[in-house]
Design a protein around this motif. Structure first.
Motif, PDB file in Angstrom:
ATOM      1  N   ALA A   1      74.999  11.048  58.501  1.00 25.06           N
ATOM      2  CA  ALA A   1      73.603  11.490  58.016  1.00 25.06           C
ATOM      3  C   ALA A   1      73.204  12.884  59.066  1.00 25.06           C
ATOM      4  CB  ALA A   1      72.350  10.589  57.959  1.00 25.06           C
ATOM      5  N   ALA A   2      73.438  12.639  60.252  1.00 21.51           N
ATOM      6  CA  ALA A   2      73.087  13.715  61.183  1.00 21.51           C
ATOM      7  C   ALA A   2      74.103  14.736  61.280  1.00 21.51           C
ATOM      8  CB  ALA A   2      72.703  12.882  62.500  1.00 21.51           C
ATOM      9  N   SER A   3      75.090  14.657  60.738  1.00 17.79           N
ATOM     10  CA  SER A   3      76.104  15.554  60.823  1.00 17.79           C
ATOM     11  C   SER A   3      76.215  16.700  59.623  1.00 17.79           C
ATOM     12  CB  SER A   3      77.682  15.036  60.743  1.00 17.79           C
ATOM     13  OG  SER A   3      78.104  14.563  59.526  1.00 17.79           O
TER      14      SER A   3
ATOM     15  N   GLY B   1      70.851  19.482  68.405  1.00 22.51           N
ATOM     16  CA  GLY B   1      72.295  19.639  68.777  1.00 22.51           C
ATOM     17  C   GLY B   1      73.011  20.053  67.576  1.00 22.51           C
ATOM     18  N   THR B   2      74.272  20.491  67.328  1.00 27.03           N
ATOM     19  CA  THR B   2      75.161  20.902  66.277  1.00 27.03           C
ATOM     20  C   THR B   2      75.275  20.063  65.520  1.00 27.03           C
ATOM     21  OG1 THR B   2      77.189  20.648  67.512  1.00 27.03           O
ATOM     22  CG2 THR B   2      76.040  22.911  67.840  1.00 27.03           C
ATOM     23  N   VAL B   3      75.733  20.438  64.183  1.00 25.96           N
ATOM     24  CA  VAL B   3      76.289  19.561  63.225  1.00 25.96           C
ATOM     25  C   VAL B   3      77.541  19.938  62.539  1.00 25.96           C
ATOM     26  CG1 VAL B   3      73.980  18.924  62.072  1.00 25.96           C
ATOM     27  CG2 VAL B   3      75.069  20.830  61.292  1.00 25.96           C
ATOM     28  N   ASP B   4      78.158  19.023  61.860  1.00 22.98           N
ATOM     29  CA  ASP B   4      79.584  19.345  61.290  1.00 22.98           C
ATOM     30  C   ASP B   4      79.862  20.163  60.342  1.00 22.98           C
ATOM     31  OD1 ASP B   4      80.675  17.417  63.246  1.00 22.98           O
ATOM     32  OD2 ASP B   4      80.272  15.743  62.036  1.00 22.98           O
ATOM     33  N   LEU B   5      78.731  20.039  59.449  1.00 23.42           N
ATOM     34  CA  LEU B   5      78.440  20.838  58.096  1.00 23.42           C
ATOM     35  C   LEU B   5      77.328  21.264  57.731  1.00 23.42           C
ATOM     36  CD1 LEU B   5      79.783  21.764  55.394  1.00 23.42           C
ATOM     37  CD2 LEU B   5      79.559  19.526  54.585  1.00 23.42           C
TER      38      LEU B   5
END
Length: 298
Positions: free
Chosen positions: A6-8, A67-71
C-alpha cells in the motif's frame, strides 16, 4: 520492483479520475497514499447504488512525506502541473514510475519538473467520472486505461492487475491518444453552450461537430496517427448515445469558474495544424472562444 504494498503507490490529485483510481486500488487491498490540495478524511466513489470509500487522510503538505514510492498516479489537470511539482519531488526516487492520467498528447512534454529521474508514462483514460455536489465522484462506465507497451508502463499495469480498472498495453498508443484527443476536443462545444451530451442530438450541432472532428482527424493523421475515416462519426455516435445529462471535466470546470484545459484539448489541434501547413478554421474560432471563457478578461 514491488508495487503491491500500500505504501508503495501514491495518487496525486484525488479529483474525479484520481478518486476512481484510488478506489480501484483500495478494493484490491492496495490503498494508496493520497496527496492533494484539500484535506479530506476519505474519498467516495459512486458506482450505481454502491459506494466505495477510500480511507484518508488526503495529505496536503509534501514536506510531511517520509520517503519515495514505487509508483505515482498523477491525476492533476494540465493547469495544475506546476502546483504538483513539489509532490513529485517528494515522492519520486530514481526508480519511481509516474503514470500521467491527463488529457491530450503532450503529457510528457509539459512535465519539465525537478521530479526527474522518475520514469514518466502517458495514459489514455477512457472512463467517464463526474464530481458530485457532496464531494463524491460518480463512475458512469467500466474503468479502462490504455498505456504504451513499455517496461515502465507495465509497473502501472501490474499495480492495477485484478482491480476493476482494465489496463491495455497498446502498441498503437499514439493513435489511441489522438483518438481520445478528438473526443475531448469536440467536448469544447459543451463548454460554450453550457449543455451536456444531449446537445449533440441537434442536427445543426451534429453537423458542426462532425466537421470539426474531420478537421482534427486531418491533423492527427499528419502527426502519424493511424485513424480511419469512420472515427469522427464513431465519436459523434458515442456522444449521441450517451445519457443526455452526461457531462465532461472541462464543462465541470467551466461551471465552477475554474481555468480550462483549452490549450491541451483544443489549441494543440490548431497549433500543430499551423506547423504542418493544414487549415483549421473551426479550431481557430473555437480556441479563441474557449480561451476567453477560461481566462477573460470580462
Amino acid at each position: 520492483m514491488s508495487t503491491t504494498r500500500a505504501a508503495s503507490i501514491a495518487v496525486v490529485g484525488p479529483g474525479a479520475i484520481g478518486t476512481a483510481i484510488a478506489a480501484a486500488l483500495h478494493e484490491a487491498g492496495r490503498t494508496p497514499l493520497l496527496c492533494g490540495r484539500t484535506p479530506r478524511d476519505r474519498l467516495t466513489l459512486q458506482d450505481g447504488d454502491r459506494l466505495i470509500t477510500v480511507p484518508g487522510p488526503v495529505r496536503v503538505d509534501p514536506r510531511q512525506i517520509g520517503g519515495t514510492v514505487d509508483l505515482v498516479f498523477l491525476a492533476v489537470k494540465a493547469t495544475q502541473i506546476e502546483a504538483a511539482a513539489a509532490w513529485l519531488t517528494a515522492l519520486s526516487g530514481p526508480k519511481t514510475v509516474v503514470c500521467v492520467l491527463q488529457n491530450g498528447v503532450e503529457q510528457l512534454e509539459r512535465i519539465a519538473l525537478p521530479a526527474r529521474p522518475a520514469r514518466f508514462v502517458p495514459a489514455v483514460v477512457w472512463f467517464p467520472v463526474q464530481a458530485q455536489s457532496d464531494g463524491s465522484v460518480r463512475l458512469r462506465a467500466d474503468m479502462r486505461l490504455s498505456l504504451p507497451d513499455t517496461s515502465h508502463a507495465r509497473v502501472a499495469a501490474e499495480a492495477l492487475q485484478g482491480t476493476r480498472c482494465r489496463v491495455e498495453l497498446a502498441a498503437n498508443f499514439h493513435a489511441l491518444a489522438w483518438r481520445k484527443l478528438l473526443q475531448n476536443a469536440v467536448a469544447g462545444f459543451m463548454v460554450l453552450t453550457h449543455r451536456r451530451s444531449g446537445m449533440f442530438g441537434r442536427p445543426d450541432i451534429a453537423a458542426l461537430a462532425l466537421a470539426y472532428l474531420r478537421e482534427c482527424l486531418a491533423v492527427a493523421r499528419a502527426e502519424g496517427a493511424e485513424l480511419d475515416d469512420g472515427v469522427p462519426q464513431e465519436i459523434l455516435d458515442k456522444f449521441q448515445s450517451s445519457p443526455a445529462d452526461m457531462g465532461t471535466s472541462i464543462l465541470t470546470d467551466r461551471e465552477a469558474g475554474r481555468p480550462l484545459e483549452w490549450d491541451i484539448r483544443n489549441a494543440v489541434i490548431a497549433r500543430r495544424g499551423r506547423a504542418l501547413g493544414l487549415p483549421t478554421p473551426i479550431s481557430d474560432i473555437l480556441v479563441s472562444l474557449l480561451a476567453a471563457a477560461s481566462d477573460g478578461p470580462g
